[in-house]
Design a protein around this motif. Structure first.
Motif, PDB file in Angstrom:
ATOM      1  N   SER A   1      -0.970  -8.935   1.802  1.00  0.00           N
ATOM      2  CA  SER A   1      -2.160  -8.420   1.124  1.00  0.00           C
ATOM      3  C   SER A   1      -1.786  -8.068  -0.313  1.00  0.00           C
ATOM      4  O   SER A   1      -0.621  -7.797  -0.599  1.00  0.00           O
TER       5      SER A   1
ATOM      6  N   ASP B   1      -3.206  -2.556   0.761  1.00  0.00           N
ATOM      7  CA  ASP B   1      -2.412  -1.669   1.631  1.00  0.00           C
ATOM      8  C   ASP B   1      -2.672  -0.202   1.294  1.00  0.00           C
ATOM      9  O   ASP B   1      -2.807   0.633   2.190  1.00  0.00           O
TER      10      ASP B   1
ATOM     11  N   HIS C   1      -6.082   0.827   2.556  1.00  0.00           N
ATOM     12  CA  HIS C   1      -6.050   0.738   4.028  1.00  0.00           C
ATOM     13  C   HIS C   1      -5.335   1.954   4.617  1.00  0.00           C
ATOM     14  O   HIS C   1      -5.764   2.499   5.635  1.00  0.00           O
TER      15      HIS C   1
ATOM     16  N   ALA D   1      -8.067  -4.573   9.262  1.00  0.00           N
ATOM     17  CA  ALA D   1      -7.081  -5.660   9.220  1.00  0.00           C
ATOM     18  C   ALA D   1      -7.499  -6.849  10.087  1.00  0.00           C
ATOM     19  O   ALA D   1      -7.036  -7.964   9.878  1.00  0.00           O
TER      20      ALA D   1
ATOM     21  N   ARG E   1      -4.914 -11.689   5.810  1.00  0.00           N
ATOM     22  CA  ARG E   1      -4.248 -11.271   4.573  1.00  0.00           C
ATOM     23  C   ARG E   1      -4.558 -12.200   3.399  1.00  0.00           C
ATOM     24  O   ARG E   1      -4.858 -11.739   2.302  1.00  0.00           O
TER      25      ARG E   1
ATOM     26  N   ARG F   1      -7.845 -11.484   1.555  1.00  0.00           N
ATOM     27  CA  ARG F   1      -8.181 -10.122   1.107  1.00  0.00           C
ATOM     28  C   ARG F   1      -8.381  -9.998  -0.408  1.00  0.00           C
ATOM     29  O   ARG F   1      -9.178  -9.149  -0.834  1.00  0.00           O
TER      30      ARG F   1
ATOM     31  N   HIS G   1       3.257   0.473   6.635  1.00  0.00           N
ATOM     32  CA  HIS G   1       2.692  -0.278   5.507  1.00  0.00           C
ATOM     33  C   HIS G   1       3.598  -0.204   4.288  1.00  0.00           C
ATOM     34  O   HIS G   1       3.653  -1.155   3.499  1.00  0.00           O
TER      35      HIS G   1
END
Ligand code: AVJ
Ligand code: FE
Length: 442
Positions: A45, A50, A53, A82, A87, A90, A144
């Protein structure tokens, strides 16, 4: 270092959340807005995804679920789910910009710390007992952060991260392999307060005697396989691994480049000779499996790995960590991104397991031969999307990795901790060690 949970779960949770946030900030504040919104690899991503998120998950679990408070930014849920957007897609989402994402995670954190101070930590509520959900969210942020560290490694451009080198290994001759005696041991846990659902429940597993490499396979050893033409010989490879290697032209670990007679590697923006004594890293499961076959050996099963890491033959108990029950300290293992590479094989003698194996925790994740499955009696908790949907192949095949790498925080690292990924993945900080069955006479 003693058990932080023994002191006060609320204080342990606060420390874990604050440590995670300091690391997150360090990983994003060293890059400009263009770099934070760019896609450095289709495998990853944008870093700014991240970041938000992390805040969205914290809002869902700490502010809403644990705190029972109204949602702060419910309209963000689909953007940072997610499962909704892969990914690679995104960057096309209408994501929060870097400053908006920073402000969002700070606002969530303020609310979640208020919840932490006020919520009752009662065993009547499994979400808040032992501050579990706070520990879970700290682990989520640290996971993450490790993913963001992998994005840093994939990123092209000048180095922005710095850290001192890891400690040298003591000058002593170690046996190539150690014997783990046969018999049952306790795998998994019912008592580790912040263990995630897939580590539970504790159960007895009978593991026959086997030999395990004392240390992870080194770059020097792996280079012998490369130089011996290992990537040209189908007989060493799993059929799907052979197809993958041919299709993608793999010749060596990811980030390695041949120059004349030697190998160089790229590491967080630096190009340097591959250090022969360090554990090999950035190999996929198929490469680990092929090396082991070439060496006349095999990968350990997940149960073998955990028995080597936890079983204390003197007491018959399973330990929290290879060295005992003390929390991981800098003397035990290369964890917590204190360094930006694995330590040489044989380092951390104080982190050795009862069987004599070293570096089972820290340095590199270790591929095992096992598929990711639920333990007998597995129950998803508190949400299906952490582990359950990955069990039994709903989203493709996953192999289990154990032990944790240099970029894993101690809060997300224990001898029961289970990681998993597709057998083709190489951008993760993964290496391996090999094993063989013990003869009856051993
Ligand atoms: C356990 C590392 C496979 O990164 O996909 C992060 C951890 N789960 N957010 C992942 C996770 C939800 C997960 N791994
Ligand atoms: Fe996540």
């Amino acid at each position: 270092a003693s058990d932080p949970h023994a002191v006060d779960p609320r204080a342990a949770a606060r420390v874990a959340l604050e440590r995670a946030r300091a690391r997150t900030r360090a990983l994003v504040d060293c890059l400009d807005d263009d770099e934070l919104t760019a896609q450095h690899s289709r495998l990853m991503s944008p870093l700014v995804w991240d970041l938000a998120h992390i805040g969205n998950q914290e809002e869902i679990w700490l502010v809403r679920a644990a705190g029972g408070r109204p949602a702060l930014r419910p309209e963000l849920d689909p953007l940072y789910d997610a499962f909704r957007t892969p990914r690679a897609d995104r960057p096309a989402l209408p994501l929060l910009g870097p400053d908006e994402a920073r402000a969002f995670v700070a606002r969530v954190r303020e609310a979640s710390l208020e919840v932490l101070e006020s919520v009752e930590l009662t065993t009547a509520n499994p979400l808040s007992a032992d501050a579990f959900v706070f520990g879970m969210v700290a682990q989520h942020e640290q996971q993450h952060d490790e993913t963001m560290l992998a994005t840093h490694q994939l990123r092209r451009g000048p180095a922005v991260l710095t850290a001192p080198p890891p400690p040298a290994a003591p000058r002593e001759a170690l046996p190539a392999e150690v014997l783990v005696p046969g018999g049952p041991f306790t795998m998994g846990t019912d008592t580790e307060p912040w263990a995630l659902d897939n580590e539970r429940p504790a159960h007895r597993v009978d593991v026959p005697a086997f030999w395990l490499d004392t240390v992870p396979v080194t770059n020097a050893a792996y280079q012998e396989f490369v130089d011996a033409g290992g990537y040209d010989e189908p007989r060493w490879w799993h059929p799907r691994g052979w197809a993958y290697v041919r299709e993608h032209g793999l010749r060596a670990p990811l980030f390695w480049r041949r120059e004349g007679d030697s190998w160089l590697r790229r590491r967080f923006g630096h190009v340097e000779p591959v250090p022969p004594e360090q554990p090999v890293m950035h190999v996929c499961w198929y490469e680990a499996d092929a090396y082991a076959r070439w060496a006349g050996r095999r990968l350990p099963t997940e149960a073998e790995w955990e028995k080597a890491a936890r079983h204390d033959p003197a007491t018959g108990r399973s330990r929290r960590h290879p060295w005992g029950d003390d929390a991981p300290g800098p003397e035990h293992a290369n964890l917590g991104q204190r360094h930006l590479e694995p330590a040489p094989a044989g380092a951390y003698p104080r982190g050795a397991a009862p069987c004599g194996a070293r570096q089972l925790l820290g340095d590199v994740w270790e591929w095992t031969s096992s598929d990711f499955t639920g333990y007998p009696g597995f129950a998803a908790f508190p949400y299906d999307e952490y582990s359950k949907v990955f069990l039994g192949g709903d989203y493709g095949d996953y192999k289990v990795l154990r032990g944790g790498a240099f970029g894993v925080d101690p809060v997300a690292c224990r001898a029961t901790f289970r990681n998993w990924d597709h057998p083709i993945r190489r951008q993760i900080f993964a290496g391996f060690r090999t094993a063989r069955d013990a003869e009856v006479t051993d």
